[in-house]
Design a protein around this motif. Structure first.
Motif, short mmCIF file in Angstrom:
data_model
loop_
_atom_site.label_atom_id
_atom_site.label_comp_id
_atom_site.label_asym_id
_atom_site.label_seq_id
_atom_site.Cartn_x
_atom_site.Cartn_y
_atom_site.Cartn_z
N ALA A 133 1.49 -1.39 -0.71
CA ALA A 133 -0.01 -0.10 -0.20
C ALA A 133 0.99 1.14 0.18
O ALA A 133 0.52 2.25 -0.62
CB ALA A 133 -0.87 0.00 0.99
N LEU A 134 2.10 1.30 0.73
CA LEU A 134 2.62 2.32 0.56
C LEU A 134 3.37 2.80 -0.43
O LEU A 134 4.11 3.75 -1.10
CB LEU A 134 3.90 2.45 1.52
N ALA A 135 4.02 1.55 -0.93
CA ALA A 135 4.86 1.81 -2.45
C ALA A 135 3.91 2.17 -3.31
O ALA A 135 4.21 2.70 -4.35
CB ALA A 135 5.43 0.62 -2.69
N LYS A 136 3.00 1.82 -3.49
CA LYS A 136 1.77 1.92 -4.56
C LYS A 136 1.22 3.28 -4.06
O LYS A 136 1.50 4.77 -5.14
CB LYS A 136 0.40 1.14 -4.44
N ALA A 137 1.32 4.24 -3.65
CA ALA A 137 0.97 5.36 -3.11
C ALA A 137 1.64 6.44 -3.64
O ALA A 137 1.96 7.54 -3.45
CB ALA A 137 0.68 5.15 -1.48
N GLN A 138 3.16 5.97 -2.64
CA GLN A 138 4.34 5.89 -3.43
C GLN A 138 4.32 6.41 -5.50
O GLN A 138 4.61 7.83 -6.41
CB GLN A 138 5.57 5.26 -3.36
N GLU A 139 4.01 5.32 -5.92
CA GLU A 139 4.38 5.64 -7.26
C GLU A 139 2.93 6.47 -8.06
O GLU A 139 3.31 6.83 -8.62
CB GLU A 139 3.34 3.80 -8.11
N LEU A 158 14.33 -2.40 2.67
CA LEU A 158 12.76 -0.85 2.62
C LEU A 158 13.34 0.17 1.03
O LEU A 158 12.96 0.49 0.22
CB LEU A 158 12.58 -0.32 3.45
N GLN A 159 14.73 0.60 1.62
CA GLN A 159 15.17 1.78 0.81
C GLN A 159 15.02 0.93 -0.88
O GLN A 159 14.82 1.05 -1.38
CB GLN A 159 16.70 2.35 0.59
N ARG A 160 15.75 -0.40 -1.35
CA ARG A 160 15.99 -1.07 -2.20
C ARG A 160 14.15 -1.43 -2.79
O ARG A 160 14.13 -1.69 -3.51
CB ARG A 160 16.57 -3.13 -1.96
N ARG A 161 13.60 -1.46 -1.60
CA ARG A 161 11.84 -1.72 -2.33
C ARG A 161 11.63 -0.41 -2.87
O ARG A 161 11.03 -0.91 -3.82
CB ARG A 161 11.05 -1.82 -1.28
N TYR A 162 11.72 1.06 -2.23
CA TYR A 162 11.42 1.78 -3.16
C TYR A 162 11.98 2.00 -3.98
O TYR A 162 11.26 2.46 -5.12
CB TYR A 162 11.54 3.07 -1.90
N ALA A 163 13.40 1.76 -4.77
CA ALA A 163 14.17 1.98 -5.89
C ALA A 163 13.60 0.75 -6.85
O ALA A 163 13.03 1.39 -8.03
CB ALA A 163 15.40 1.49 -5.66
N ASN A 209 10.21 0.34 -6.97
CA ASN A 209 9.14 0.85 -7.26
C ASN A 209 9.29 1.81 -8.73
O ASN A 209 9.01 1.80 -9.64
CB ASN A 209 8.59 1.29 -6.11
N VAL A 210 10.15 2.18 -8.01
CA VAL A 210 11.25 4.02 -9.64
C VAL A 210 11.18 3.21 -10.24
O VAL A 210 11.31 3.27 -11.10
CB VAL A 210 11.89 4.34 -8.21
N GLU A 211 12.40 1.40 -9.79
CA GLU A 211 12.68 1.45 -11.75
C GLU A 211 11.60 0.55 -12.59
O GLU A 211 11.20 1.03 -13.57
CB GLU A 211 14.14 -0.16 -11.29
N LYS A 212 10.89 -0.41 -11.88
CA LYS A 212 8.97 -1.20 -12.64
C LYS A 212 8.67 0.69 -13.11
O LYS A 212 7.79 -0.39 -14.69
CB LYS A 212 9.19 -1.48 -11.58
N TYR A 213 8.33 1.10 -12.43
CA TYR A 213 7.83 2.21 -12.76
C TYR A 213 7.77 3.67 -13.69
O TYR A 213 7.23 4.21 -14.29
CB TYR A 213 6.34 2.77 -12.11
N GLY A 214 9.05 3.60 -14.44
CA GLY A 214 9.48 4.73 -14.51
C GLY A 214 9.77 6.18 -14.10
O GLY A 214 9.72 7.01 -14.42
#
Length: 224
Positions: A28-34, A156-161, A163-168
């Protein structure tokens, strides 16, 4: 999806981040970031928003290193700056109002989740120790805690990274926030890290817990 709809979805996701299911909560947090980054929510082009600068209380007399490191990860991933106020454990997220709102809710969840997951690991870890008291015992517990917390934050930082990589996505702190920090706060003095022995078992489990989430099913979870 309009920006109003995006904000509504982010609100739903942040509510989901309170789920006892850790994978669901992190997702949920990762999707909110996206969504926040895709729609530029909190970025400088939103003329009605102002830079938010409010003191926050960590609950500690001084800001622990792990807490500061965790807040730094969240600040960076939600386009904010972190300021350690060096007074009574206080700190501040400096950013546009909507970015700060998401960062604060994410931080609250991340701290609670980290502590909860650490307690789960600690119970298992204690059961495997041959000695149950004394200075040696406490030394092992402290070492395991530091290693677990570090691993969690790295994960956690890797998880956010991911997300950034996956969605450009592109992380960019608004210029208004950068200039505000330059004018009001002195440059952060980075402390030289102390060398500490790492408990591999604790670090690896912390890393796994920090990186555990996935976002693939979030649209169906929130009716998207």
């Amino acid at each position: 999806m309009t920006k109003e709809q995006a904000q509504e979805k982010i609100s739903k996701l942040l509510k989901l981040s309170g789920s006892p299911n850790q994978n669901e909560a992190f997702a949920a947090l990762a999707k909110a970031q996206e969504i926040a980054m895709k729609f530029g929510l909190g970025m400088k082009q939103i003329d009605t928003e102002k830079v938010s600068d409010k003191k926050r209380d960590s609950g500690y007399s001084t800001l622990p290193k792990w807490y500061r490191d965790l807040m730094s990860v969240i600040a960076y991933n939600f386009n904010c700056k972190l300021v350690d106020l060096c007074s009574g454990g206080q700190f501040a997220f400096i950013g546009m109002e909507s970015d700060v709102e998401i960062a604060e809710k994410s931080a609250h969840f991340a701290v609670n989740s980290l502590k909860q997951l650490w307690r789960i690991f600690l119970k298992k870890y204690k059961a495997g120790l041959r000695f149950k008291r004394g200075k040696r015992y406490q030394k092992h517990i402290n070492q395991a805690k530091n290693s677990y917390f570090t691993g969690f934050i790295v994960g956690l930082q890797r998880r956010y990274a991911q997300n950034v990589e996956k969605y450009g996505l592109v992380l960019a702190t608004p210029e208004a926030v950068v200039e505000y920090c330059k004018e009001k706060y002195s440059p952060v003095q980075h402390r030289k890290p102390r060398k500490t022995k790492v408990n591999d078992e604790a670090f690896v489990q912390g890393y796994k817990d920090g990186i555990a989430s996935r976002t693939e099913n979030m649209h169906t979870m929130i009716g998207g």
